[in-house]
Design an enzyme around this catalytic site. Sequence first.
Site, short mmCIF file in Angstrom:
data_model
loop_
_atom_site.label_atom_id
_atom_site.label_comp_id
_atom_site.label_asym_id
_atom_site.label_seq_id
_atom_site.Cartn_x
_atom_site.Cartn_y
_atom_site.Cartn_z
N ASN A 229 -4.54 2.11 -0.43
CA ASN A 229 -5.24 2.65 0.75
C ASN A 229 -4.21 3.17 1.74
OD1 ASN A 229 -4.47 0.41 2.60
ND2 ASN A 229 -5.66 -0.79 1.14
N ARG A 230 -4.69 3.66 2.87
CA ARG A 230 -3.82 4.38 3.80
C ARG A 230 -3.04 3.48 4.76
NH1 ARG A 230 -4.92 9.72 3.62
NH2 ARG A 230 -6.98 10.36 2.90
#
Length: 419
Positions: A229-230
């Site tokens: 994920n970011r």
Amino acid sequence: MTLLPKPSPLTSQVGPISMTGNTKPFVVLGVSAGIAAYKAVEICRRLVDAGVHVAPVLTERAVHFVGATTFNALGSEPVQTSLWNEASPIPHTRLGQLADVVVVAPATVDLLARYANGLADDLLTTTLLATAATVVVCPAMHTEMWDHPAVQQNLATLRSRGVVIIPPEDGRLAGGDVGSGRLADPAAIVDAVLGLLDSRTPLDLAGVRVVVSAGGTREPIDPVRVLTNRSSGKQGHAIAEAAARRGAEVELVTTTDRPVTHGVTVHRVETAADMEAAMLDRGAGADVVVMAAAVADFRPKGVSPSKLHKSDGIPELILEPTPDILAELGRRRTSDQILVGFAAETDEVTERATAKLVGKGVDLMVANDVSAAGVGFDHDTNAVTVLGADGCTTEVSLTSKMRVADAVLDRVVALLSAR
Ligand code: C5P
């Protein structure tokens, strides 16, 4: 004078107005166009040596006195002189929001007049008006100008607004004259700035054992590919560093390889399973546990032992849930442990965060709307709402992740002192 935490060796940054991932005290060093501008080079170097992140901002005319190259080499990020920067259209708000202290050395007659009268026609004056940080001005000028009522009136105005004035000294001035107006000793200016930064730091977590998780987990698909994920880990690292600065004994379980301040014990992990093992182990017996990590909710079921090849067709990815570490910590916690979770949301932020606060059995849930500008993943800034199981709510508007960390820790300290 030194600062806690101790300086990290990694201070240089890239890009003209790059976001820095900075968790050090942040000082904007403003330099206006006086002959004493060369002394600002010494101030810059000493602040960086003391572990401060220094963002130099020169007025366009200051560059006639000292080259931007010098500050580029010594500062923590490249010099900025202009508001008109395509890569960062609003540099003054970024600098104003990130700054813990803005120091202007030297401050010329003209700079003082513009600042005192609220004029904002360049990057330095807009930054001065766009900040809530403590501002320190260090005037330097000829004696006649220093004594002029207009200058003294402007200084009185600034002083009445809470600006810290470091007055000039008597001594030799440009052109060989002697009198008052010489820039204060750079070492004294640096000491004053460090003192202001130090005074923000209560040792209110001394003796407290804090365990923090940070970063996004990576779940392998095969030996080459991962689901992730970011999350950058910046907010979790800021919490670990702020807790250490406030005297805590800190362990950080992180998926990132960002540099960490001296005084934080780091455990690097990759997957949700690794993080679960590390957090359950270290969380037991900790006084405070903060789950700032973005843990994957799903992982591929059955990792391919060898690389999947296009020639074999599109693989069918079957996912399975990961363990909810925070919920497990909530089940295992003792009544005197403080447990903090994070909720990164894009809609119904408060409702969802409140449901997690209750469902996971935590004391504080730090909610942020990651769809808002400058908030959450990979930014240096964040804006959060800290929800408490005790019904207290703290709103923290857009500011540096270090300030958000301190706001969260303020709530932790309040809970610890109530136990
Ligand atoms: O349920 P959600 O993922 O939105 O909850 C966020 C909070 O729960 C964060 O504090 C995160 O670190 C934690 N979490 C966890 N284990 C998971 C998923 C999230 O500890 N598998």
